[in-house]
Design a protein around this motif. Sequence first.
Motif, mmCIF file in Angstrom:
data_model
loop_
_atom_site.group_PDB
_atom_site.id
_atom_site.type_symbol
_atom_site.label_atom_id
_atom_site.label_comp_id
_atom_site.label_asym_id
_atom_site.label_seq_id
_atom_site.Cartn_x
_atom_site.Cartn_y
_atom_site.Cartn_z
ATOM 1 N N GLN A 342 -100.291 64.326 -4.892
ATOM 2 C CA GLN A 342 -101.460 63.458 -4.760
ATOM 3 C C GLN A 342 -101.906 63.426 -3.298
ATOM 4 O O GLN A 342 -101.099 63.185 -2.401
ATOM 5 N N VAL A 343 -103.184 63.652 -3.079
ATOM 6 C CA VAL A 343 -103.779 63.666 -1.748
ATOM 7 C C VAL A 343 -104.779 62.520 -1.657
ATOM 8 O O VAL A 343 -105.556 62.295 -2.587
ATOM 9 N N VAL A 344 -104.760 61.779 -0.543
ATOM 10 C CA VAL A 344 -105.706 60.679 -0.370
ATOM 11 C C VAL A 344 -106.443 60.844 0.951
ATOM 12 O O VAL A 344 -105.975 61.501 1.882
ATOM 13 N N GLY A 345 -107.623 60.227 1.014
ATOM 14 C CA GLY A 345 -108.428 60.290 2.224
ATOM 15 C C GLY A 345 -109.705 59.510 2.077
ATOM 16 O O GLY A 345 -109.813 58.594 1.250
ATOM 17 N N ALA A 386 -102.596 56.379 3.581
ATOM 18 C CA ALA A 386 -101.176 56.635 3.340
ATOM 19 C C ALA A 386 -100.894 56.489 1.855
ATOM 20 O O ALA A 386 -101.562 55.717 1.154
ATOM 21 N N ILE A 387 -99.871 57.240 1.353
ATOM 22 C CA ILE A 387 -99.489 57.170 -0.062
ATOM 23 C C ILE A 387 -97.999 57.421 -0.189
ATOM 24 O O ILE A 387 -97.434 58.265 0.516
ATOM 25 N N SER A 388 -97.345 56.674 -1.065
ATOM 26 C CA SER A 388 -95.917 56.856 -1.315
ATOM 27 C C SER A 388 -95.725 57.741 -2.539
ATOM 28 O O SER A 388 -96.665 58.038 -3.279
ATOM 29 N N ASP A 389 -94.472 58.150 -2.790
ATOM 30 C CA ASP A 389 -94.195 58.995 -3.947
ATOM 31 C C ASP A 389 -94.407 58.250 -5.261
ATOM 32 O O ASP A 389 -94.641 58.875 -6.300
ATOM 33 N N SER A 390 -94.323 56.919 -5.241
ATOM 34 C CA SER A 390 -94.589 56.155 -6.458
ATOM 35 C C SER A 390 -96.076 55.941 -6.679
ATOM 36 O O SER A 390 -96.473 55.351 -7.685
ATOM 37 N N GLY A 391 -96.902 56.399 -5.745
ATOM 38 C CA GLY A 391 -98.355 56.338 -5.926
ATOM 39 C C GLY A 391 -99.016 55.138 -5.302
ATOM 40 O O GLY A 391 -100.229 54.976 -5.460
ATOM 41 N N ALA A 392 -98.282 54.287 -4.580
ATOM 42 C CA ALA A 392 -98.912 53.167 -3.882
ATOM 43 C C ALA A 392 -99.695 53.698 -2.692
ATOM 44 O O ALA A 392 -99.242 54.600 -1.980
ATOM 45 N N ILE A 393 -100.890 53.130 -2.455
ATOM 46 C CA ILE A 393 -101.830 53.668 -1.470
ATOM 47 C C ILE A 393 -102.240 52.574 -0.497
ATOM 48 O O ILE A 393 -102.541 51.448 -0.899
ATOM 49 N N VAL A 394 -102.241 52.906 0.804
ATOM 50 C CA VAL A 394 -102.747 52.006 1.835
ATOM 51 C C VAL A 394 -104.169 52.436 2.170
ATOM 52 O O VAL A 394 -104.405 53.607 2.477
ATOM 53 N N ALA A 395 -105.106 51.488 2.105
ATOM 54 C CA ALA A 395 -106.512 51.830 2.283
ATOM 55 C C ALA A 395 -107.231 50.778 3.114
ATOM 56 O O ALA A 395 -106.854 49.600 3.116
ATOM 57 N N THR A 396 -108.256 51.217 3.812
ATOM 58 C CA THR A 396 -109.155 50.289 4.488
ATOM 59 C C THR A 396 -110.241 49.857 3.520
ATOM 60 O O THR A 396 -110.599 50.585 2.590
ATOM 61 N N SER A 397 -110.786 48.664 3.752
ATOM 62 C CA SER A 397 -111.827 48.137 2.878
ATOM 63 C C SER A 397 -112.716 47.199 3.671
ATOM 64 O O SER A 397 -112.423 46.872 4.825
ATOM 65 N N ASN A 398 -113.792 46.744 3.051
ATOM 66 C CA ASN A 398 -114.665 45.775 3.706
ATOM 67 C C ASN A 398 -114.052 44.378 3.729
ATOM 68 O O ASN A 398 -114.659 43.443 4.259
ATOM 69 N N ALA A 399 -112.836 44.220 3.196
ATOM 70 C CA ALA A 399 -112.106 42.951 3.266
ATOM 71 C C ALA A 399 -110.868 43.068 4.143
ATOM 72 O O ALA A 399 -110.089 42.122 4.230
ATOM 73 N N GLY A 400 -110.664 44.221 4.787
ATOM 74 C CA GLY A 400 -109.489 44.443 5.606
ATOM 75 C C GLY A 400 -108.592 45.496 4.997
ATOM 76 O O GLY A 400 -108.956 46.200 4.052
ATOM 77 N N LEU A 401 -107.383 45.621 5.531
ATOM 78 C CA LEU A 401 -106.430 46.606 5.030
ATOM 79 C C LEU A 401 -105.826 46.099 3.721
ATOM 80 O O LEU A 401 -105.471 44.919 3.596
ATOM 81 N N VAL A 402 -105.699 47.002 2.737
ATOM 82 C CA VAL A 402 -105.169 46.622 1.427
ATOM 83 C C VAL A 402 -104.124 47.635 0.988
ATOM 84 O O VAL A 402 -104.105 48.782 1.440
ATOM 85 N N LEU A 403 -103.254 47.189 0.094
ATOM 86 C CA LEU A 403 -102.301 48.053 -0.583
ATOM 87 C C LEU A 403 -102.711 48.135 -2.042
ATOM 88 O O LEU A 403 -102.934 47.106 -2.686
#
Length: 652
Positions: A342-345, A386-403
Amino acid sequence: MSTIKTAVPGRRVAGILSCLFAGLATAAVTGADQAQPVTDAAGAGHAMKLYRVVNLRPGDLSGLPSINACNQVIFSQHTPQGSRGYFYDGGAVHDLGTLDGGSTIVAGLNDGGQVVGRSDNANGVPHAFVWSAAAGMVELRPPSGGGQSVATAINNMGVVTGAYYSQSARAFRWSEADGMLNLGALTSGFSSSSFGYALNDAGMIVGISDTTQSFGHAFVWTQAGGMVDIDAFNSSYSSPAAVTSDGRVAGYYAVPGSNNRNHAFLWSADEGMRDLGTAGGVESLVLAMSDSGRIAGIINLANGGQHAMTWTKQGGMVDLGTLDGSTAGAGSSAWAVNNKGQVVGNARNADNTFRSFLWTARDGMVDLNTRLHNAPAGLALEGALAISDSGAIVATSNAGLVLLKPCCAGGGHAMGPVAVPELVEVGAPLEASVGFVDEDRVGMRSASWSWGDGGRAQPGTLREERGAGSSGASHRYAAPGIYPVEVTLVDRSGRAATVGRQIVVYAPADGIVGGSGTIVSPQGALKAAPGQSGKASFRFVAPSTAGVDRKGAHGALQFHLPGWGFRSDELRPVVAGGARGQFEGRGKVNAHGDYRFALTVSAGEAATKGGFSLKVWHTDPATKAQVVDYDSRAGRPDAPAGSVTDGLILQR
């Protein structure tokens, strides 16, 4: 921007057990987290995974986030007190504090929850540290005892790498048993330097070091073989980005005779250094690699565009394209990859909106905004980092940083963006509101609003019905400036979440009074990573001249790319009045250093939102020469100012 992603290390039994214990400790807080896919509404014939939103913190990133096998997260953000480092343990976010100074930036995380980075001491000097929940922040002292130092990565054995500075930079290896070991450099002499970037569980360290013929070559260091130059192409520059548990190294190098065009490379002890090509582009750069050997990064096109890419040994390099399928005005960047492929961006659509994406070989590029379960109204994911092997993703948003956690059972409450004008006049009433969802329907206990101007937090209204609701509050500012507006909601079970945004408060003046928005930062703008382009956000308030001499008036400027931020409280007018303004001053990059800047802006009209141009530079302490760190015109003085893609530059 210096983007270094440490490969996911080979996991030890202890690392897995630590995740299990962490899960037991936080299960009562986070609720069940088992994925419950639903049928794809588009009829693709397979299950579609959804994600639950966990708010981490609002604010601009001063360092890129990382996530470990336990889905614990580290990140750094700018605050009014300086940069701060944070650790999310699976249930709550913790401020790591400082070494008695002003700022902390985190850089590395292992599966045991140990964190490394740099933090200011009482004298304002940044020093490397290692942090754990049990021991707190421990300073890693250089062999010389003084000078600056930074830790960049830590493996699952607790071994750390980075660099310390005395007469020049030196890569180091640190362990609790052996202390800090100087790894040397590829060349000798007063000006030689080296810097450790990443390491694996076997203790192999990769980094960059000066050579006699170049600005720096990628190296591999082992206890058995010492430091070895792995650049086989005699390039002027090469840099590693990640190392796998079996010793493969990925990075990029400047192709000789190509006017410093970069190509991705893969190195191994058996096959040496291999050029990975460009998938039809003119340039390729590695930003991350999984332990299985899948690479993620970017390719730059001949027309100036940029696309996300991935590479595998079986399939070679693949251009991932764009999210909306368009070729003109759109682009993408791949920031992270896991062992599941899985690739994120982030992706920029033709209308200049930025969206987080998830790519798999089966589904292609998917907008993560379409995969959210019970998301609060108005939430927009802008970039996945960022992404873990279990598929959890760290992302930026208009509300701040989210998991983003694969879901969907139970999950507390999630908040959307703060709805508030980006620019407001001094003394005018400011109405702010925020929406939320309450999956467990335990109800909200309190809402607390803070305005960033030194006053006490203010309770807000609360309205809730059927698991969704809102909070609101109002305020008046007495002085111009850039202020963080934040709201914290606490539910009846005691769980809290905070979101916020920065606003510009301006005073009436002759000409430009302030602005807030985004531009598309072009390739070549950020000198630390000239191949990268993407979204950059800005906020500034022009000096208030009411009742004071113009030379004594000061404004403020904030400018941010992912992991790179410039801030100044010395915005002085050079040309003022009318629809165009020129300003100058001094500031800091990621809360450190002494930098100068020149800012040119033009006010928005009926068909445009304004123009924005920024140049940041510093003076080299050895040569006394001016070194450009950022130039939004990408070194072309005759280039037009960048168009504001979202927001507004205001003239009064």
